[in-house]
Design a protein around this motif. Structure first.
Motif, PDB file in Angstrom:
ATOM      1  N   LEU A 144     -10.346  13.908 -16.609  1.00 15.65           N
ATOM      2  CA  LEU A 144     -10.291  13.491 -15.206  1.00 15.65           C
ATOM      3  C   LEU A 144     -10.103  11.980 -15.051  1.00 15.65           C
ATOM      4  N   PHE A 145     -10.807  11.203 -15.870  1.00 18.10           N
ATOM      5  CA  PHE A 145     -10.886   9.763 -15.624  1.00 18.10           C
ATOM      6  C   PHE A 145     -10.423   8.909 -16.807  1.00 18.10           C
ATOM      7  N   GLY A 146     -10.012   9.543 -17.894  1.00 17.55           N
ATOM      8  CA  GLY A 146      -9.481   8.780 -19.012  1.00 17.55           C
ATOM      9  C   GLY A 146      -8.205   8.057 -18.617  1.00 17.55           C
ATOM     10  N   GLU A 147      -7.987   6.905 -19.224  1.00 11.87           N
ATOM     11  CA  GLU A 147      -6.828   6.079 -18.887  1.00 11.87           C
ATOM     12  C   GLU A 147      -5.892   5.978 -20.079  1.00 11.87           C
ATOM     13  N   GLY A 148      -4.621   5.848 -19.799  1.00 10.72           N
ATOM     14  CA  GLY A 148      -3.627   5.729 -20.858  1.00 10.72           C
ATOM     15  C   GLY A 148      -2.279   5.375 -20.277  1.00 10.72           C
ATOM     16  N   GLY A 149      -1.422   4.800 -21.089  1.00 11.43           N
ATOM     17  CA  GLY A 149      -0.096   4.422 -20.619  1.00 11.43           C
ATOM     18  C   GLY A 149       0.845   5.604 -20.558  1.00 11.43           C
ATOM     19  N   ALA A 150       2.058   5.336 -20.124  1.00 16.77           N
ATOM     20  CA  ALA A 150       3.137   6.333 -20.115  1.00 16.77           C
ATOM     21  C   ALA A 150       2.767   7.576 -19.321  1.00 16.77           C
ATOM     22  N   ARG A 151       2.070   7.413 -18.201  1.00 21.25           N
ATOM     23  CA  ARG A 151       1.720   8.569 -17.371  1.00 21.25           C
ATOM     24  C   ARG A 151       2.098   8.288 -15.913  1.00 21.25           C
ATOM     25  N   ILE A 152       2.869   9.183 -15.342  1.00 24.93           N
ATOM     26  CA  ILE A 152       3.300   9.085 -13.952  1.00 24.93           C
ATOM     27  C   ILE A 152       3.113  10.458 -13.316  1.00 24.93           C
ATOM     28  N   ILE A 153       2.462  10.498 -12.148  1.00 22.14           N
ATOM     29  CA  ILE A 153       2.425  11.743 -11.392  1.00 22.14           C
ATOM     30  C   ILE A 153       3.493  11.661 -10.310  1.00 22.14           C
ATOM     31  N   HIS A 182       3.839   7.938  -8.720  1.00 18.71           N
ATOM     32  CA  HIS A 182       2.668   7.054  -8.761  1.00 18.71           C
ATOM     33  C   HIS A 182       2.178   6.925 -10.194  1.00 18.71           C
ATOM     34  N   ASP A 183       1.976   5.695 -10.616  1.00 11.41           N
ATOM     35  CA  ASP A 183       1.466   5.366 -11.944  1.00 11.41           C
ATOM     36  C   ASP A 183       0.004   5.787 -12.064  1.00 11.41           C
ATOM     37  N   CYS A 184      -0.362   6.376 -13.183  1.00 14.08           N
ATOM     38  CA  CYS A 184      -1.770   6.640 -13.495  1.00 14.08           C
ATOM     39  C   CYS A 184      -2.334   5.394 -14.165  1.00 14.08           C
ATOM     40  N   GLN A 200       4.426   6.320  -3.087  1.00 16.23           N
ATOM     41  CA  GLN A 200       3.445   6.988  -3.937  1.00 16.23           C
ATOM     42  C   GLN A 200       2.796   8.203  -3.278  1.00 16.23           C
ATOM     43  N   GLY A 201       2.948   8.363  -1.967  1.00 20.09           N
ATOM     44  CA  GLY A 201       2.267   9.439  -1.262  1.00 20.09           C
ATOM     45  C   GLY A 201       3.059  10.741  -1.245  1.00 20.09           C
ATOM     46  N   TRP A 202       2.326  11.878  -1.267  1.00 20.75           N
ATOM     47  CA  TRP A 202       2.986  13.176  -1.153  1.00 20.75           C
ATOM     48  C   TRP A 202       3.822  13.232   0.121  1.00 20.75           C
ATOM     49  N   ARG A 203       4.903  14.000   0.064  1.00 21.96           N
ATOM     50  CA  ARG A 203       5.815  14.082   1.203  1.00 21.96           C
ATOM     51  C   ARG A 203       5.653  15.367   2.015  1.00 21.96           C
ATOM     52  N   SER A 204       5.629  16.530   1.354  1.00 20.63           N
ATOM     53  CA  SER A 204       5.624  17.802   2.086  1.00 20.63           C
ATOM     54  C   SER A 204       4.735  18.813   1.384  1.00 20.63           C
ATOM     55  N   VAL A 205       4.028  19.608   2.198  1.00 24.76           N
ATOM     56  CA  VAL A 205       3.238  20.707   1.659  1.00 24.76           C
ATOM     57  C   VAL A 205       4.165  21.673   0.925  1.00 24.76           C
ATOM     58  N   GLY A 206       3.751  22.110  -0.240  1.00 23.83           N
ATOM     59  CA  GLY A 206       4.557  23.006  -1.051  1.00 23.83           C
ATOM     60  C   GLY A 206       5.346  22.322  -2.139  1.00 23.83           C
ATOM     61  N   ASP A 207       5.511  20.996  -2.054  1.00 24.26           N
ATOM     62  CA  ASP A 207       6.174  20.280  -3.142  1.00 24.26           C
ATOM     63  C   ASP A 207       5.378  20.465  -4.434  1.00 24.26           C
ATOM     64  N   ARG A 208       6.085  20.576  -5.542  1.00 27.14           N
ATOM     65  CA  ARG A 208       5.421  20.734  -6.826  1.00 27.14           C
ATOM     66  C   ARG A 208       5.017  19.372  -7.401  1.00 27.14           C
ATOM     67  N   ILE A 209       3.889  19.366  -8.082  1.00 25.23           N
ATOM     68  CA  ILE A 209       3.337  18.138  -8.653  1.00 25.23           C
ATOM     69  C   ILE A 209       3.463  18.198 -10.174  1.00 25.23           C
ATOM     70  N   TYR A 210       3.964  17.096 -10.756  1.00 23.01           N
ATOM     71  CA  TYR A 210       4.181  17.029 -12.200  1.00 23.01           C
ATOM     72  C   TYR A 210       3.498  15.785 -12.771  1.00 23.01           C
ATOM     73  N   LEU A 211       3.170  15.883 -14.038  1.00 22.53           N
ATOM     74  CA  LEU A 211       2.697  14.734 -14.810  1.00 22.53           C
ATOM     75  C   LEU A 211       3.696  14.478 -15.920  1.00 22.53           C
ATOM     76  N   GLY A 243       0.782  -1.223   0.000  1.00 21.87           N
ATOM     77  CA  GLY A 243       0.000   0.000   0.000  1.00 21.87           C
ATOM     78  C   GLY A 243       0.814   1.273   0.000  1.00 21.87           C
ATOM     79  N   GLU A 244       2.129   1.183   0.199  1.00 24.27           N
ATOM     80  CA  GLU A 244       2.960   2.377   0.258  1.00 24.27           C
ATOM     81  C   GLU A 244       3.499   2.812  -1.100  1.00 24.27           C
ATOM     82  N   ALA A 245       3.541   1.904  -2.041  1.00 28.23           N
ATOM     83  CA  ALA A 245       4.186   2.216  -3.315  1.00 28.23           C
ATOM     84  C   ALA A 245       3.581   1.359  -4.416  1.00 28.23           C
ATOM     85  N   ASP A 246       3.989   1.651  -5.653  1.00 30.60           N
ATOM     86  CA  ASP A 246       3.455   0.929  -6.810  1.00 30.60           C
ATOM     87  C   ASP A 246       4.066  -0.454  -6.984  1.00 30.60           C
ATOM     88  N   ALA A 247       5.171  -0.735  -6.313  1.00 27.87           N
ATOM     89  CA  ALA A 247       5.803  -2.053  -6.379  1.00 27.87           C
ATOM     90  C   ALA A 247       6.370  -2.388  -5.009  1.00 27.87           C
TER      91      ALA A 247
END
Length: 779
Positions: free
Chosen positions: A703-712, A666-668, A587-598, A445-449
C-alpha cells in the motif's frame, strides 16, 4: 592607488583562508587594499567560484542536439523547435530567506528573472522548490509565511506566473530553510546575449536602479553557516522592487533588439565586482570603471561598499561605441538610470576609479579564473548510513489485513494525506498569480508538471505548432540523506517521470545543489555521491545540465556550537517539450468506468493481466513517508531506480497520451500506491475500485511502499484493448490492470482471498488533504 591595507580581522571577515590570502598577494605582487580584499572575498566565495564543488560538476553531461548555451552564462538556452529557443535556470536564496524571509525570497525571484532576460529572453514562468522545518514551530511558521509572501509579491507585481513547484517540511530544515527558484523565458532577440566584453574603447553602461548599502557582502554571507549572530547580517539581504524590474526587462529587451549591446551582465551576487570581472575575463579584455559615475541612493559610500553592494535591479552593458546615447534614451524613457560609467580597455585588468584615484586594480583572471579549488577525498559510507541501511521491515510491528498496531489502513491513509509534505499546497499557490500572461495550460495541482504555451515573438508562425514547455522541480531529500547516489538518481528519474505524465519529452536540466559543509567528510561524501548519481541519471535520460547553482554551508549551530546540516538536497529542475497542447494529461480520473493501470514495478501478481516479477528496481518502506510519519523512523535503503525500466515506462506513458488512449497519469511517489490512488481520486473528484494481491509482501509495503518507475493511469474502456496490446508488446511484465474508476469512494481490496483494506469516501480524503496546511498555519 588607495593603500590602506586590510587587518587580519578584515581578512577573516572576508571569508578568506590564510592560504588564499597568500595566493592573492602572490597574484597581485603586493598586499591588497581593503576594497580589493572585498572583491577577492566575494569572487572567491563558494557561492561565486564553487571551490569545493567544481571538480565534481565536471562529471555532468552539458552538451546535446538541443543545447544552444550550456554552463558558464547567466542561463542555459535550449532549442524547442519551430524557431523557439528557451532560457532557463535555477538558483537559491537560502541564507537571506532564513534571516529576512520576505525580502530573501522576493529578491531570489528577482535575481533569477534577471538571469533570464539578461540573455535576451522574456520570462514566461517561475517555479520554486522550498524546504522548511516542522510547522509546529512558531519560527518555522514565520519563515514559511514570509517566504511564500515574498515569492508572491515579486512574481505577481512583475507579472510572471508562478506555475509549479514542490514544498517539503522536515525538522532537518528548522534553522536553515531552502528557497530555490527556477525561471523560464522565451528568447526575443535574434542573437543570444552573452556576457563577454569586447571592443577596446567601447563604453560600459550602468543601467537600472541606484546603488545602496543593501545586500552588502551577500555572496560571502551565502557561503557561511548560519548562527545566532546571523540576524546581524540583515544588511546582507537585498531589498527588491518588482515594479522597477518590470521596467528593466522591457528596457533591456528593447535595447538588445537595437543590436547596439555587445555584452550584458546582471549585477547579482557580488554586484559590480562580479559583473566587471566576469565580463572582462569572459571577453579576454579589461574594464575600467569610475565609481563617481555610478548612481547612488546613499551618501558617503566608499569603494568597498560600491563594489560589494548587491542592490537589486541593476545591469552592466558593453555598448557599441557611438551608440551609447541611443541606449541611454531607451532606459530614461522607462524611468531608469543609465550612464556611461566605464570603458573596455586592452589590458586584461579590472581598474576601479574613485575620486580621481585608482581604488582597485586587479587582473580580471585573478578574480574569476583559476580560483581556489579544494579536491577532497571521498570517504567510505559513514556510520550513520551503514546503520540506516541495516534496517529491515522486520523491525516494524506485524501488519494485518485491518492495519498495523492500533491504526487501521483507513487511518493511515488519512494521516498521510494530512501530512504537510503530501497535503494540498493550495494555501501556497493561491497566493501566486499563475495565469498572468494567459499561457498557463495546466494550473497548479492539476498535474505532475506545469505546462506553459510557447508563443514566439521572433517567429509568430511558430505559435501555430501549438507546442508547450513542461517544467518541474524535484528532489526527495530523505532518499539522498540515506543514500546520496541512489537518491540523486531518483530525483532525476522523478523529474523526467513527472514530465512524461503530462506528455512531455524531457530535454534538459538545471540543478541546485543544497548541502552542508564540504569541509566535513560526511558532507563532502554526500555531495560527491549525489553528483555521481545526477551525472549518471542525466546521461541515461539524455537531459544535459545547462547550469545551475551550488549552495553549500547550509547549516545552523546548536546550543553547543555544533553544526547541524540540512538533509542533502540536490534539486533537479527539468524542462520538456509538449509537441501538441491538445495532448496534455492531468492526474485526476476523467470518467466513471475508465480502467486503471499501473506501469512499472508490479505490486505482486494481481490475477489480472500482468507479467512476472523481474527483480529490477525496488519497492520498499525504506526512506518512505509512511515509515517517517507512522513509525517516526528515518532508516533503510531508499528505492533503487532501474533506469532502463524508467525509460521504457515513461516512453509508454507518453505514447499512450499522444495516441489519445491515456486520459490521466500520475507518478507514484511519497506515500506509495495508496496515496497516488487517493490523489487521483481527489483531483478528479471520482472514486476507484482496485484489487491487489500481497503475495509474500507485507500489506503496508504494497500500500505505502515507494519505488521508481511507477505510474498509475486511466484509459477509456473503448481504448483499453489497444492499450493492453501495446503494453504487452512494449512492457512485458511491467504493467498491470488494477481496476476501474468509480463514483464516490476509494476501495482497495487485497490479499488471498480478497479483503477490503481501504474504503474511504473521496469527500473525506479531500477534506483531510485540503485543510492540513491551513490548520497548521492557524495554530
Amino acid at each position: 592607488m588607495t593603500t590602506v591595507l586590510p587587518t587580519q580581522a578584515e581578512i577573516a571577515a572576508a571569508g578568506l583562508k590564510p592560504g588564499e590570502y597568500e595566493e592573492i598577494v602572490r597574484r597581485l605582487g603586493r598586499q591588497p587594499n581593503r576594497a580589493e580584499l572585498g572583491m577577492f572575498g566575494v569572487m572567491w566565495s563558494e557561492h561565486c567560484c564553487y571551490k569545493n564543488s567544481r571538480p565534481l560538476l565536471k562529471q555532468f553531461p552539458t552538451s546535446g542536439d538541443r543545447i544552444l548555451v550550456g554552463p558558464g552564462e547567466n542561463a542555459g538556452v535550449v532549442d524547442m523547435g519551430n524557431g523557439i529557443r528557451l532560457a532557463f535556470k535555477i538558483e537559491s536564496h537560502n541564507h537571506p530567506s532564513a534571516v529576512e524571509p520576505f525580502q530573501g525570497a522576493a529578491t531570489g525571484v528577482g535575481g533569477i528573472l534577471r538571469d533570464i532576460f539578461t540573455m535576451g529572453a522574456r520570462p514566461i514562468a517561475v517555479l520554486n522548490s522550498l524546504r522548511f522545518g516542522a510547522l509546529d514551530s512558531v519560527r518555522t511558521r514565520q519563515i514559511f509565511n514570509g517566504v511564500v509572501a515574498g515569492i508572491a509579491h515579486y512574481g505577481n507585481c512583475f507579472g510572471v506566473p508562478t506555475v509549479g513547484g514542490e514544498v517539503y517540511f522536515d525538522p532537518a530544515y528548522a534553522g536553515n530553510p531552502l528557497v530555490n527558484v527556477m525561471a523560464i523565458g522565451l528568447m526575443e532577440t535574434p542573437e543570444i546575449v552573452k556576457s563577454g566584453a569586447a571592443g577596446v574603447g567601447n563604453p560600459v553602461l550602468y543601467v537600472g536602479s541606484t546603488t545602496g548599502r543593501d545586500g552588502m557582502g551577500g555572496a560571502s554571507f551565502a557561503s557561511a553557516e548560519l548562527s545566532d549572530q546571523s540576524e546581524a547580517d540583515r544588511p546582507a539581504v537585498q531589498v527588491g522592487d518588482p515594479f522597477l524590474e518590470k521596467s528593466l526587462v522591457e528596457a533591456c529587451l528593447e535595447a538588445f533588439k537595437t543590436g547596439a549591446v555587445v555584452a550584458a551582465q546582471d549585477m547579482g551576487a557580488a554586484g559590480l565586482t562580479c559583473s566587471t570581472a566576469e565580463m572582462a575575463a569572459n571577453g579576454g579584455v579589461g574594464i575600467e570603471l569610475d565609481l563617481d559615475k555610478v548612481p547612488v541612493r546613499e551618501s558617503g559610500m566608499v569603494p568597498y561598499e560600491y563594489l560589494l553592494s548587491e542592490s537589486q535591479e541593476r545591469m552592466l552593458f558593453v555598448a557599441q561605441a557611438g551608440r551609447e546615447q541611443q541606449l541611454i534614451e531607451i532606459f530614461q524613457r522607462w524611468g531608469l538610470q543609465a550612464v556611461v560609467a566605464g570603458t573596455v580597455i586592452a589590458d586584461p585588468i579590472v581598474r576601479i576609479l574613485f575620486q580621481g584615484a585608482i581604488a582597485a586594480e586587479i587582473p580580471a583572471t585573478a578574480l574569476s579564473d583559476n580560483t581556489p579549488v579544494y579536491p577532497r577525498q571521498v570517504i567510505s559510507p559513514p556510520a550513520y548510513a551503514q546503520t540506516a541501511w541495516a534496517w529491515t521491515e522486520a523491525e516494524l510491528p506485524p501488519a494485518s489485513a485491518e492495519g498495523i498496531a492500533d491504526q487501521s489502513w483507513n487511518q493511515v491513509v488519512l494521516t498521510l494525506l494530512g501530512t504537510p509534505t503530501i497535503a494540498s499546497k493550495r494555501w501556497i499557490y493561491r497566493q501566486y498569480d499563475h495565469q498572468v500572461q494567459n499561457n498557463t495550460v495546466l494550473l497548479p495541482g492539476e498535474a505532475d508538471a506545469a505546462v506553459v504555451r510557447l508563443r514566439s515573438q521572433i517567429n509568430p508562425d511558430a505559435a501555430g505548432a501549438n507546442s508547450g514547455v513542461a517544467a518541474t522541480v524535484d528532489c526527495n531529500a530523505r532518499y539522498v540523506y540515506l543514500n546520496p547516489y541512489e537518491g540523486a538518481i531518483a530525483a532525476v528519474a522523478e523529474a523526467a517521470r513527472n514530465l512524461s505524465c503530462v506528455g512531455a519529452d524531457p530535454i534538459a536540466v538545471t540543478d541546485n545543489l543544497n548541502f552542508g559543509s564540504p569541509e566535513n567528510p560526511i558532507g563532502y561524501w554526500q555531495l560527491a555521491e549525489a553528483c555521481r548519481g545526477l551525472a549518471e541519471a542525466c546521461r541515461a535520460f539524455a537531459t544535459p545540465v545547462t547550469g545551475g547553482n551550488v549552495s553549500l554551508y547550509n547549516e545552523t549551530l546548536d546550543s553547543q556550537g555544533n553544526p547541524q546540516p540540512i538533509y542533502p538536497t540536490p534539486v533537479v529542475g527539468m524542462v520538456g517539450l509538449v509537441p501538441d497542447l491538445s495532448q496534455v494529461c492531468g492526474q485526476g480520473w476523467r470518467s466513471v468506468g475508465d480502467r486503471i493501470y499501473l506501469l512499472g514495478l508490479p505490486t505482486e501478481q494481481t490475477g489480472q493481466e500482468t507479467g512476472q516479477e523481474t527483480g529490477q528496481g525496488t519497492v520498499t518502506l525504506g526512506g518512505s513517508e509512511y515509515l517517517k510519519e507512522i513509525h517516526q523512523t528515518v532508516a533503510g535503503q531508499p528505492p533503487q531506480t532501474e533506469l532502463a525500466l524508467e525509460l521504457k515506462v515513461q516512453a509508454a506513458c507518453r505514447y499512450g497520451i499522444r495516441r489519445g488512449w491515456v486520459r490521466s497519469a500520475h507518478d507514484c511517489s511519497e506515500g506509495g500506491l495508496a496515496i497516488a490512488l487517493a490523489e487521483a481520486c481527489i483531483s478528479g473528484q471520482k472514486g476507484a475500485t482496485v484489487q491487489l494481491t500481497t503475495g509474500n509482501q507485507r500489506g503496508d509495503t504494497v500500500l505505502f511502499g515507494e519505488g521508481g518507475a511507477r505510474i498509475i493511469l486511466s484509459v477509456a474502456l473503448a481504448d483499453s484493448a489497444d492499450w493492453e496490446s501495446y503494453c504487452s508488446q512494449q512492457l512485458s511484465g511491467h504493467w498491470q490492470r488494477l481496476g476501474e474508476v468509480s463514483e464516490t469512494d476509494l476501495t482497495i481490496r487485497a490479499g488471498e482471498p480478497l479483503e477490503t483494506r481501504v474504503h474511504l469516501s473521496v469527500a473525506e480524503m479531500a477534506h483531510r488533504w485540503s485543510s492540513a496546511i491551513e490548520n497548521a498555519i492557524a495554530r
